[in-house]
Design a protein around this motif. Structure first.
Motif, PDB file in Angstrom:
ATOM      1  N   UNK A 205       0.804  -1.223   0.000  1.00 45.98           N
ATOM      2  CA  UNK A 205       0.000   0.000   0.000  1.00 45.98           C
ATOM      3  C   UNK A 205       0.831   1.264   0.000  1.00 45.98           C
ATOM      4  N   UNK A 206       2.140   1.134  -0.217  1.00 46.01           N
ATOM      5  CA  UNK A 206       2.994   2.309  -0.156  1.00 46.01           C
ATOM      6  C   UNK A 206       2.956   3.058  -1.481  1.00 46.01           C
ATOM      7  N   UNK A 207       2.691   4.386  -1.460  1.00 47.98           N
ATOM      8  CA  UNK A 207       2.745   5.165  -2.695  1.00 47.98           C
ATOM      9  C   UNK A 207       4.183   5.241  -3.195  1.00 47.98           C
ATOM     10  N   UNK A 208       4.364   5.327  -4.508  1.00 48.46           N
ATOM     11  CA  UNK A 208       5.714   5.257  -5.073  1.00 48.46           C
ATOM     12  C   UNK A 208       6.596   6.413  -4.591  1.00 48.46           C
ATOM     13  N   UNK A 209       5.934   7.502  -4.171  1.00 57.55           N
ATOM     14  CA  UNK A 209       6.674   8.648  -3.631  1.00 57.55           C
ATOM     15  C   UNK A 209       7.591   8.216  -2.494  1.00 57.55           C
ATOM     16  N   UNK A 210       7.132   7.258  -1.703  1.00 53.18           N
ATOM     17  CA  UNK A 210       7.857   6.902  -0.479  1.00 53.18           C
ATOM     18  C   UNK A 210       8.780   5.699  -0.679  1.00 53.18           C
ATOM     19  N   UNK A 211       8.952   5.252  -1.914  1.00 59.71           N
ATOM     20  CA  UNK A 211       9.749   4.038  -2.104  1.00 59.71           C
ATOM     21  C   UNK A 211      11.183   4.168  -1.607  1.00 59.71           C
ATOM     22  N   UNK A 212      11.832   5.294  -1.921  1.00 60.89           N
ATOM     23  CA  UNK A 212      13.223   5.433  -1.481  1.00 60.89           C
ATOM     24  C   UNK A 212      13.353   5.489   0.036  1.00 60.89           C
ATOM     25  N   UNK A 213      12.597   6.360   0.729  1.00 60.57           N
ATOM     26  CA  UNK A 213      12.695   6.353   2.188  1.00 60.57           C
ATOM     27  C   UNK A 213      12.308   5.001   2.776  1.00 60.57           C
ATOM     28  N   UNK A 214      11.341   4.338   2.158  1.00 59.82           N
ATOM     29  CA  UNK A 214      10.913   3.048   2.695  1.00 59.82           C
ATOM     30  C   UNK A 214      12.029   2.020   2.578  1.00 59.82           C
TER      31      UNK A 214
ATOM     32  N   UNK B 207      13.705   4.251  -7.072  1.00 57.86           N
ATOM     33  CA  UNK B 207      12.317   4.686  -7.176  1.00 57.86           C
ATOM     34  C   UNK B 207      12.065   5.776  -6.140  1.00 57.86           C
TER      35      UNK B 207
ATOM     36  N   UNK C 273      11.269  12.345  -6.268  1.00 57.38           N
ATOM     37  CA  UNK C 273      10.341  12.892  -5.273  1.00 57.38           C
ATOM     38  C   UNK C 273      11.098  13.449  -4.078  1.00 57.38           C
TER      39      UNK C 273
END
Lengths: 116, 524
Positions: A32-41, B411, B415
């Motif tokens: 459910x993670x938006x792609x915006x947060x992929x790097x921090x995640x 990815x 952003x």
């Protein structure tokens, strides 16, 4: 050999339950993670697997005082594990710091726009 | 034996009994509860990391849980009623690692973030591998009291003889996965900062499989050898000696060496736009290696943390592959950068545009879309970019950003970068929205992006990136591409877009060009 591996599984049954449930939990949480947060995640997950440091601490803490190989390798493991944990969390925080300042901006902007 | 008493006196499940052993010594141990709290914070942390509003808090919560688990282990851990020693070493290690970690993480530039994640990931993998090396040596060494004999005593009274071969298996798994992750991450790190070039040779996949196959066979033989030595000795009493000690030790280090070789060979040929996928995959590898430690020490927090990252990392990897319309197998075997880079066709002439001309185009447009890429990150041009956007907005130009899911080297890279420059969320458009908007757009400004706007992905079946969804900027009325030179992008593929009649090239470093554009637009 197979018999002893089977009994190993039997002895660790509840750890295996944890493994299976954690696999599904991990999938559920990430999907459910938006792609915006992929790097921090990715970076945050990277910090969390730094939990391996606990193993390093145990190895270090149990090493006999005259076993230099264990002492040196354990010491190295503690340093590397700490790097993973500390570096990982700090980098993630730095990334997310930027998101925070940004998520406040639209609010403040929309407020000023309304007041205008 | 405390262990047997414990199991008979209290109905405690076997898996966590070692954690509660010191109940026998009369002290209530909070460690299992601390580990429980730690595991829960990891789950909550990951969950909160998946929402922009709570992400930072989630990271802090996970960090808090980690601190608790580390401190709890240092002060409360007991094994057979014995607490840890070597506190000097432990704290020195924590201090050194902590200081270097904070400094490295604080000093690193936003552009170098992916490398940093790869580097930290490698450290974790190496840590897991080192634990395996020490535990293996501990297991096969036979000191006067303790070592394997005490392990076997414990095995008989506590868990049964199986624990030794099971333990060997877990140690080997941790060794192989941790080492592959370490070696692979180091190569990925070197590649991202340009120190290591892509490298592939004919038949490399066969060599890779061979190396992996040999190490798996060696590992299986090792487990079998230890198993065979334990069984008969047990029935004959406690006189246990691993006669094959020499060969067992030798095999173990062979597996270690082969894992290093495999890790290097595994990442070497993968290049170009696929590096984020590899880092994400190696991230999940390290998670699994950490979970092996969970089995080794019956430690639930290592297990949950490791497996969560293992499964989450795998899903993230798959999501990234899906964004590029490719399968994971294709990424790993298809050798993007190392393979032939498409036939170098005769390209037409490209058209250059001067900064003042570009400024006029942008200033008198109604709708502009900016496509950022790695070039923007390299030039640290995100602030200049935001300034240009504000300037154009003040003139009544509508400005949006089109973000390709794999633009940059990770990815979400773009952003993060634009967030640093305070670009508001609503200005960022995802690929589908942007592709709908391009036909009605007057000018597209491509800043250091290349492969993600390459039309070859749609119309050239021979191209290595054929099938990858791209930003269809060629539908806009005009495209201005900022690049430093005509050199192909990271994937090493020529870009037909640059030779289209609607495209103009604006050469130069992204930040300098943007600053010149800003000055020019102010004068228009």
């Amino acid at each position: 050999m197979i018999a002893s591996l089977l009994s190993f599984i039997q002895q660790h049954l509840e750890l295996i339950y944890i493994v299976i449930l954690s696999v599904f939990l991990g999938i559920e949480v990430i999907s459910r993670v938006p792609s915006v947060l992929h790097t921090p995640l990715m970076s945050g997950a990277n910090a969390i697997h730094g939990v391996v440091i606990i193993g390093a601490i145990i190895v270090m803490g149990e090493a006999p005082a005259d076993n230099y190989l264990a002492l040196v390798l354990g010491f190295l493991a503690v340093i590397l594990g700490t790097l993973n944990v500390v570096g990982g969390f700090v980098v993630t925080d730095r990334m997310l710091e930027m998101f925070k300042s940004k998520s406040q901006n639209p609010n403040s902007k929309s407020q000023t726009a309304k007041s205008k | 034996m405390t262990g047997t008493c414990m199991n008979s006196c209290f109905p405690i499940p076997l898996g966590i009994d070692s954690l509660l052993w010191n109940l026998g010594s009369g002290i209530w141990n909070f460690l299992p509860i601390i580990y429980l709290v730690g595991s829960v914070t990891f789950i909550i942390g990951l969950k909160m990391l998946s929402h922009p509003a709570t992400a930072r808090k989630g990271n802090l919560i996970a960090a808090g849980g980690m601190t608790l688990a580390i401190l709890g282990t240092i002060f409360l851990y007991r094994h057979n009623g014995e607490r840890l020693h070597n506190y000097g070493w432990i704290f020195a290690g924590l201090l050194i690692g902590g200081v270097i970690g904070v400094l490295a993480a604080r000093k690193v530039k936003m552009t170098a973030m992916p490398e940093m994640v790869s580097l930290f990931n490698g450290m974790g993998g190496a840590c897991a591998a080192l634990i395996s090396v020490v535990e293996f040596n501990h297991m096969i060494s036979v000191p006067p009291e303790g070592g394997i004999i005490s392990t076997v005593i414990k095995a008989i009274t506590d868990t049964g003889p199986a624990s030794l071969s099971g333990r060997t298996l877990i140690i080997l798994l941790g060794l192989i996965i941790g080492t592959v992750s370490f070696a692979g991450s180091m190569i990925a790190w070197g590649k991202l900062n340009g120190r290591i070039r892509d490298f592939a040779f004919r038949g490399q996949h066969i060599v890779n499989l061979l190396v992996l196959g040999v190490s798996v066979v060696a590992a299986a033989y090792l487990v079998a050898a230890i198993d065979n030595h334990v069984q008969p000795e047990l029935s004959a009493g406690l006189e246990l000696r691993l006669q094959a000690d020499g060969i067992v030790r030798w095999l173990f280090y062979l597996v270690l060496l082969l894992s290093v070789v495999y890790g290097v060979l595994f990442v070497m040929p993968i290049g170009g736009a696929d590096m984020p996928v590899v880092i994400s995959l190696l991230n999940s590898f390290t998670g699994v290696a950490a979970a092996c430690g969970g089995f080794l020490y019956n430690n639930p927090v290592m297990l949950t943390g490791g497996i969560l990252v293992g499964s989450a990392g795998t899903i993230l990897t798959i999501l990234m592959c899906r964004a590029m319309n490719r399968s994971l197998k294709n990424v790993l075997i298809g050798s993007f950068g190392g393979a032939k880079t498409g036939v170098a066709k005769e390209q037409g002439q490209y058209k250059a545009i001067s900064v003042p001309d570009a400024a006029v185009v942008l200033a008198y447009a109604q709708k502009v879309i900016i496509v950022p890429g790695y070039g923007l990150a390299v030039a640290q041009a995100q602030h200049a970019c935001h300034e240009l956007e504000k300037l154009l907005e003040d003139r009544g130009v509508s400005v949006q950003y089109a973000i390709h899911p794999v633009a940059g080297r990770m990815p979400g890279h773009m952003n993060v970068l634009l967030a640093e420059a305070d670009v508001p969320y609503e200005k960022l458009q995802e690929m589908e929205q942007a592709n709908e908007a391009f036909p009605s757009t007057d000018a597209v400004l491509v800043l250091g992006a290349n492969d993600v706007v390459n039309p070859a992905a749609k119309n050239d079946p021979d191209s290595p990136i054929y099938g990858m969804p791209i930003l269809e900027v060629e539908h806009a009325k005009m495209v201005i591409v900022n690049k430093r030179s005509m050199k192909p992008g990271y994937a090493g593929i020529e870009n037909d877009l640059f030779f289209r009649p609607k495209t103009s090239m604006l050469f130069g470093d992204a930040r300098q060009v943007l600053q010149q554009l800003i000055t020019e637009i102010k004068q228009v």
